[in-house]
Design a protein around this motif. Structure first.
Motif, PDB file in Angstrom:
ATOM      1  N   SER A  89       0.813  -1.213   0.000  1.00  0.00           N
ATOM      2  CA  SER A  89       0.000   0.000   0.000  1.00  0.00           C
ATOM      3  C   SER A  89       0.847   1.264   0.000  1.00  0.00           C
ATOM      4  CB  SER A  89      -0.904   0.006   1.239  1.00  0.00           C
ATOM      5  OG  SER A  89      -0.126   0.020   2.422  1.00  0.00           O
ATOM      6  N   GLY A  90       2.181   1.135   0.012  1.00  0.00           N
ATOM      7  CA  GLY A  90       3.047   2.303   0.070  1.00  0.00           C
ATOM      8  C   GLY A  90       3.282   2.804   1.475  1.00  0.00           C
ATOM      9  N   THR A  91       2.639   2.167   2.465  1.00  0.00           N
ATOM     10  CA  THR A  91       2.843   2.520   3.870  1.00  0.00           C
ATOM     11  C   THR A  91       3.237   1.266   4.629  1.00  0.00           C
ATOM     12  OG1 THR A  91       0.517   2.135   4.429  1.00  0.00           O
ATOM     13  CG2 THR A  91       1.107   4.342   3.675  1.00  0.00           C
ATOM     14  N   SER A  92       3.431   1.428   5.953  1.00  0.00           N
ATOM     15  CA  SER A  92       3.804   0.279   6.778  1.00  0.00           C
ATOM     16  C   SER A  92       2.641  -0.685   6.964  1.00  0.00           C
ATOM     17  CB  SER A  92       4.303   0.757   8.148  1.00  0.00           C
ATOM     18  OG  SER A  92       3.292   1.518   8.799  1.00  0.00           O
ATOM     19  N   ILE A  93       1.407  -0.213   6.743  1.00  0.00           N
ATOM     20  CA  ILE A  93       0.216  -1.057   6.901  1.00  0.00           C
ATOM     21  C   ILE A  93      -0.189  -1.576   5.525  1.00  0.00           C
ATOM     22  CG2 ILE A  93      -2.186  -1.158   7.664  1.00  0.00           C
ATOM     23  CD1 ILE A  93      -1.550   1.151   9.551  1.00  0.00           C
ATOM     24  N   PRO A  94      -0.221  -2.894   5.318  1.00  0.00           N
ATOM     25  CA  PRO A  94      -0.561  -3.428   3.986  1.00  0.00           C
ATOM     26  C   PRO A  94      -2.046  -3.271   3.669  1.00  0.00           C
ATOM     27  CG  PRO A  94      -0.278  -5.216   5.555  1.00  0.00           C
ATOM     28  CD  PRO A  94       0.104  -3.961   6.279  1.00  0.00           C
ATOM     29  N   ARG A  95      -2.359  -3.308   2.386  1.00  0.00           N
ATOM     30  CA  ARG A  95      -3.750  -3.268   1.932  1.00  0.00           C
ATOM     31  C   ARG A  95      -4.297  -4.687   1.869  1.00  0.00           C
ATOM     32  NH1 ARG A  95      -6.027  -3.325  -3.219  1.00  0.00           N
ATOM     33  NH2 ARG A  95      -3.935  -3.328  -4.137  1.00  0.00           N
ATOM     34  N   MET A  96      -5.514  -4.867   2.351  1.00  0.00           N
ATOM     35  CA  MET A  96      -6.113  -6.195   2.441  1.00  0.00           C
ATOM     36  C   MET A  96      -7.193  -6.373   1.391  1.00  0.00           C
ATOM     37  SD  MET A  96      -6.446  -6.971   6.516  1.00  0.00           S
ATOM     38  CE  MET A  96      -5.013  -6.986   7.577  1.00  0.00           C
ATOM     39  N   GLU A  97      -7.190  -7.539   0.768  1.00  0.00           N
ATOM     40  CA  GLU A  97      -8.246  -7.915  -0.163  1.00  0.00           C
ATOM     41  C   GLU A  97      -8.865  -9.223   0.309  1.00  0.00           C
ATOM     42  OE1 GLU A  97      -6.892  -8.164  -4.146  1.00  0.00           O
ATOM     43  OE2 GLU A  97      -6.648  -5.991  -4.380  1.00  0.00           O
ATOM     44  N   LEU A  98     -10.173  -9.349   0.111  1.00  0.00           N
ATOM     45  CA  LEU A  98     -10.900 -10.545   0.525  1.00  0.00           C
ATOM     46  C   LEU A  98     -11.113 -11.461  -0.667  1.00  0.00           C
ATOM     47  CD1 LEU A  98     -13.620  -9.079   2.918  1.00  0.00           C
ATOM     48  CD2 LEU A  98     -11.266  -9.723   3.424  1.00  0.00           C
ATOM     49  N   VAL A  99     -10.827 -12.753  -0.446  1.00  0.00           N
ATOM     50  CA  VAL A  99     -11.069 -13.780  -1.460  1.00  0.00           C
ATOM     51  C   VAL A  99     -11.963 -14.838  -0.821  1.00  0.00           C
ATOM     52  CG1 VAL A  99     -10.045 -15.494  -2.990  1.00  0.00           C
ATOM     53  CG2 VAL A  99      -8.823 -13.356  -2.529  1.00  0.00           C
ATOM     54  N   GLU A 100     -13.164 -15.005  -1.344  1.00  0.00           N
ATOM     55  CA  GLU A 100     -14.109 -15.939  -0.741  1.00  0.00           C
ATOM     56  C   GLU A 100     -13.649 -17.378  -1.000  1.00  0.00           C
ATOM     57  OE1 GLU A 100     -18.959 -16.424  -0.325  1.00  0.00           O
ATOM     58  OE2 GLU A 100     -18.085 -15.020  -1.767  1.00  0.00           O
ATOM     59  N   VAL A 101     -13.486 -18.130   0.091  1.00  0.00           N
ATOM     60  CA  VAL A 101     -13.000 -19.509  -0.002  1.00  0.00           C
ATOM     61  C   VAL A 101     -14.013 -20.518   0.536  1.00  0.00           C
ATOM     62  CG1 VAL A 101     -10.579 -18.822   0.073  1.00  0.00           C
ATOM     63  CG2 VAL A 101     -11.795 -19.310   2.214  1.00  0.00           C
ATOM     64  N   GLY A 102     -15.113 -20.034   1.092  1.00  0.00           N
ATOM     65  CA  GLY A 102     -16.158 -20.928   1.586  1.00  0.00           C
ATOM     66  C   GLY A 102     -15.812 -21.527   2.948  1.00  0.00           C
ATOM     67  N   PRO A 103     -16.852 -22.019   3.596  1.00  0.00           N
ATOM     68  CA  PRO A 103     -18.245 -22.121   3.150  1.00  0.00           C
ATOM     69  C   PRO A 103     -19.001 -20.809   3.345  1.00  0.00           C
ATOM     70  CG  PRO A 103     -18.022 -23.062   5.330  1.00  0.00           C
ATOM     71  CD  PRO A 103     -16.636 -22.646   4.919  1.00  0.00           C
ATOM     72  N   SER A 104     -20.177 -20.745   2.735  1.00  0.00           N
ATOM     73  CA  SER A 104     -21.087 -19.617   2.941  1.00  0.00           C
ATOM     74  C   SER A 104     -22.497 -20.186   3.083  1.00  0.00           C
ATOM     75  CB  SER A 104     -21.013 -18.630   1.786  1.00  0.00           C
ATOM     76  OG  SER A 104     -21.477 -19.229   0.588  1.00  0.00           O
ATOM     77  N   MET A 105     -23.318 -19.502   3.878  1.00  0.00           N
ATOM     78  CA  MET A 105     -24.667 -20.023   4.145  1.00  0.00           C
ATOM     79  C   MET A 105     -25.518 -18.951   4.795  1.00  0.00           C
ATOM     80  SD  MET A 105     -23.642 -22.441   7.387  1.00  0.00           S
ATOM     81  CE  MET A 105     -21.918 -22.606   6.937  1.00  0.00           C
ATOM     82  N   ASP A 106     -26.830 -19.147   4.737  1.00  0.00           N
ATOM     83  CA  ASP A 106     -27.781 -18.331   5.496  1.00  0.00           C
ATOM     84  C   ASP A 106     -28.154 -19.099   6.752  1.00  0.00           C
ATOM     85  OD1 ASP A 106     -27.798 -16.319   3.648  1.00  0.00           O
ATOM     86  OD2 ASP A 106     -29.568 -17.050   2.575  1.00  0.00           O
TER      87      ASP A 106
END
Length: 309
Positions: free
Chosen positions: A210-227
């Motif tokens: 991210s250009g700073t000491s704190i990295p940028r986070m991205e989410l990748v859905e890996v499951g499971p998912s449910m209602d």
């Protein structure tokens, strides 16, 4: 006649008993996963995925279990027996019926007695195997998760408040004081759709520059998912809750005592001025007797020199 209490006789048996004894700082909670009399294919997959997420600290029984009705009086005795047998304080019980399809019961125990229960129905389920992603992003075993609870119903609805507490206990793992950011590689996102419905999904975290000491986070859905649709829930009894919430009293801080990693426990002792110069000394002190004896010998030697025979 009451059965005699069996006392461990070997050192190994004593160590095993100590492992199950209450501790001041408890270790991570183990989870017991059980199947009911009848389960569906969806529910079997749900239980398998939960075991996969917690396989480092979970026990799974695949046999069908009859006469387990946790919300009925006397129907929880089998759960308490299995909890005592496996030393598990978290319970996941799955069953399927026409009245309650794809039924999942999440429960907690205290002293191997049922503490509280939440019954949810599973809908719109997607298993871990149905997701395609880079396997290098798969969360590692034993890693710590983030939790995101989105929606005002988690604060206003009693059912979702209770469900939030149980989900945190179920998936957070062992409580730690210090955490390395590299060891946090997953997040559970729970969104309150209505006062009784929660959409839950499991995502992996991808850290990017991210250009700073704190990295940028991205989410990748890996499951499971449910209602998760809350059907019934049972809060703990007030007396049991008071007993379970007891904490050890913190030891009082001792004055003038410090701890050193090398020398161990160190203490300072303050003594008032003794004022030795003002003390009155008696004539019976051995040191004074010695001085008088030496002075007497010197006088005797002087007399011998002055008056030689």
């Amino acid at each position: 006649m009451a059965a005699a209490i069996r006392v461990p006789k070997t050192q190994r048996a004593r160590r095993e008993v100590l492992k199950h004894a209450p501790k001041l700082v408890e270790t991570g909670k183990k989870t017991l996963i059980l199947h009911g009399t009848k389960t569906s294919a969806v529910l079997n997959s749900v239980l398998s995925d939960i075991y996969h997420l917690k396989r480092d600290n979970a026990v799974k029984y695949t046999k069908k279990n009859d006469n387990i009705r946790p919300f009925e009086s006397g129907g929880e005795s089998s759960l308490e027996f299995f909890s005592l047998k496996t030393d598990c304080s978290l319970i996941v019980y799955g069953s399927h019926s026409k009245k309650r399809p794809n039924n999942l019961i999440l429960g907690r125990t205290y002293d191997h007695h049922i503490y509280d229960l939440v019954e949810v129905g599973v809908e719109n389920y997607k298993s871990i195997e149905s997701y395609a992603y880079d396997k290098k992003l798969a969360p590692k075993l034993g890693s710590k998760p983030f939790f995101a609870f989105i929606g005002e119903h988690f604060e206003s609805a009693g059912e979702l408040k209770h469900l939030k507490e149980v989900l945190l206990d179920l998936f957070r793992g062992e409580v730690v004081e210090n955490l390395n950011l590299a060891g946090v590689d997953r997040i559970y996102v729970c969104t309150a759709i209505s006062p009784t419905t929660v959409y839950m999904m499991h995502c992996a975290l991808r850290l990017k520059r991210s250009g700073t000491s704190i990295p940028r986070m991205e989410l990748v859905e890996v499951g499971p998912s449910m209602d998760l649709i809350v059907r019934r829930h049972r809060l703990p009894v007030e007396s049991l809750k008071k007993e379970a919430m007891k904490t050890a009293e913190h030891a009082k801080k001792m004055k003038n005592v410090t701890k050193d990693p090398v020398q161990g426990k160190l203490g300072k002792v303050y003594m008032p001025d003794q004022q030795v110069g003002k003390l009155t000394l008696s004539n019976d002190i051995k040191g004074l007797k010695r001085e008088r004896r030496e002075a007497k010998n010197k006088d005797h030697l002087k007399k011998q020199k002055v008056n030689p025979e």
